[in-house]
Enzyme design. Structure first.
Site, mmCIF file in Angstrom:
data_model
loop_
_atom_site.group_PDB
_atom_site.id
_atom_site.type_symbol
_atom_site.label_atom_id
_atom_site.label_comp_id
_atom_site.label_asym_id
_atom_site.label_seq_id
_atom_site.Cartn_x
_atom_site.Cartn_y
_atom_site.Cartn_z
ATOM 1 N N THR A 133 0.810 -1.216 0.000
ATOM 2 C CA THR A 133 0.000 0.000 0.000
ATOM 3 C C THR A 133 0.845 1.268 0.000
ATOM 4 O O THR A 133 1.940 1.296 0.577
ATOM 5 C CB THR A 133 -0.921 0.021 1.238
ATOM 6 N N GLU A 135 0.212 3.703 1.738
ATOM 7 C CA GLU A 135 0.255 4.191 3.117
ATOM 8 C C GLU A 135 1.611 3.917 3.772
ATOM 9 O O GLU A 135 1.938 4.520 4.794
ATOM 10 C CB GLU A 135 -0.865 3.559 3.948
ATOM 11 N N TYR A 157 -2.278 0.328 10.569
ATOM 12 C CA TYR A 157 -2.458 -0.378 9.303
ATOM 13 C C TYR A 157 -1.181 -0.346 8.479
ATOM 14 O O TYR A 157 -0.703 -1.379 7.978
ATOM 15 C CB TYR A 157 -3.606 0.258 8.513
ATOM 16 N N LYS A 161 1.383 -3.396 7.387
ATOM 17 C CA LYS A 161 1.705 -3.627 5.987
ATOM 18 C C LYS A 161 3.208 -3.506 5.721
ATOM 19 O O LYS A 161 3.731 -4.120 4.783
ATOM 20 C CB LYS A 161 0.936 -2.631 5.102
#
Length: 385
Positions: A133, A135, A157, A161
């Site tokens: 991701t 992010e 999150y 990840k």
């Protein structure tokens, strides 16, 4: 002999599009879904095949990435040529409220898949795609972000990840596994989860246009994201696993847009000009003008009077609510897709305008159904959060 794919997160946006794409390519597709007391397969119901028929090529298995024995058994039974690990608790704001679960599912869940493939002796047979991701970049260290940009995650999150990303790289290097990360920037569609920001906007604007909602509440309107269409991005996932050599790829459009501007574009799609006034938590959005011809075509002439009243009364339709701010914000994401375009030959078909057109058309149709039911005297539920 047809290829066999195993998709975790098959009931999600990406899993649904990828499953349909692989089926069209002649794959046998297996998917993992979590047990629920409610039906949770709406996105893939059109692909469903009765378990009683022979020679099915679309098969679902109950499972959960937090259960290592379950994951190992499913991989052992299906013997997949390709695994697409798309399952995750992927709502960034919620990850601050469920950090332990996110670490277990999103981080250790990836390890469970990699370790199962290794222990089952499938490292030469099975290729693994890990859904990474944008992010990961969080507090960005470079603009735009590429495969070489340092990571600086800013949420539970993203941290989970990050572990998943590096454990995938580690297993690739340690055990010579064909395991690759796709660092996907934001990708949306008409079947995006309802509380993700783009879908929240298109749903709410559709309801406002149809007279079913007065206003909607947003967080940081100035956040900028690199948005593409999920239909394009799942094709990149497929291409990554077709390469002779595993590697990691940024999948992005290379264009960034503020959430505020996304709202304006969504409004324009149905003939509404939305202006914003104020700053910070006091910023509000108003309908400044209406293109009656476009509104009548896209929404319906009978809904015009109520919208015209909002313009006359200068009613606010967008309000900022601080509860939607993240504890640590990610202000700017824009990807550099050079590697994916040159190595994979990947090129998106949708631009942002096309994406928004697709989403608004779908949500207007969705809520016209609700409006029709409401007019007929049936109770219609309000789903916001």
């Amino acid at each position: 002999m047809k290829k066999r794919a195993l998709i975790t997160g098959i009931t999600g946006q990406d899993g649904a599009y990828l499953a349909e794409y692989l089926l069209k390519k002649g794959y046998e597709v297996h998917g993992i879904k979590r047990r629920s007391s409610l039906f949770n397969t709406e996105r893939i119901d059109h692909l469903f095949q009765d378990p009683h028929i022979e020679n099915r090529n679309f098969i679902l298995h109950y499972g959960d990435l937090t259960d290592s024995m379950n994951v190992t058994r499913i991989i052992q039974e299906t013997q997949p040529d390709e695994i697409y690990n798309l399952a995750a608790m992927s709502h960034v704001h919620v990850s601050f409220q469920t950090p332990e679960y996110v670490g277990n599912a999103d981080g250790l869940g990836t390890l469970r898949i990699l370790e199962a493939v290794r222990l089952l002796g499938l490292t030469d047979k099975t290729r693994i795609y890990q859904a990474s991701t944008s992010e990961l970049y969080g507090l960005v260290q470079q603009v735009p972000q590429s495969e070489k940009t340092p990571f600086y995650p800013r949420s539970p999150y993203a941290v989970a990840k990050l572990y998943a990303y590096w454990i995938t790289v580690n297993y690739r290097e340690a055990y010579k596994m064909h395991a690759s990360n796709g660092i996907l920037f934001n990708h949306e569609s008409p079947i995006r989860g309802e509380t993700f920001v783009t879908r929240k906007v298109t749903r709410a604007l559709s309801r406002v246009a149809l007279g079913m909602q007065e206003k909607f509440y947003m967080g940081n309107l100035s956040s900028q994201r690199d948005w593409g269409h999920a239909k394009d991005y799942i094709k990149a996932m497929y291409l990554i696993l077709q390469q002779d050599t595993p590697s990691d790829y940024v999948i992005a459009t290379g264009i960034t847009t503020a959430i505020r501007d996304f709202i304006k574009m969504a409004g324009q799609e149905i003939g509404l000009t939305i202006d914003f006034k104020g700053q910070g938590v006091d910023e509000k959005g108003y309908i400044a003008a209406i293109d009656k011809a476009i509104f009548a075509e896209k929404v319906g002439e009978k809904y015009l009077p109520a919208i015209e009243t909002k313009v006359t009364n200068k009613d606010e339709i967008v309000v900022v609510d601080p509860q939607y701010f993240r504890p640590t914000e990610v202000d700017l994401l824009i990807g550099d897709p050079t590697k994916s375009q040159t190595v994979l030959g990947w090129k998106p078909e949708y631009d942002l305008k096309g994406l928004i057109e697709d989403m608004m058309r779908s949500d207007i149709k969705l809520f016209k159904r609700d409006a029709y039911l409401k007019e007929g005297g049936f109770k219609v539920m309000n789903y916001f959060e």
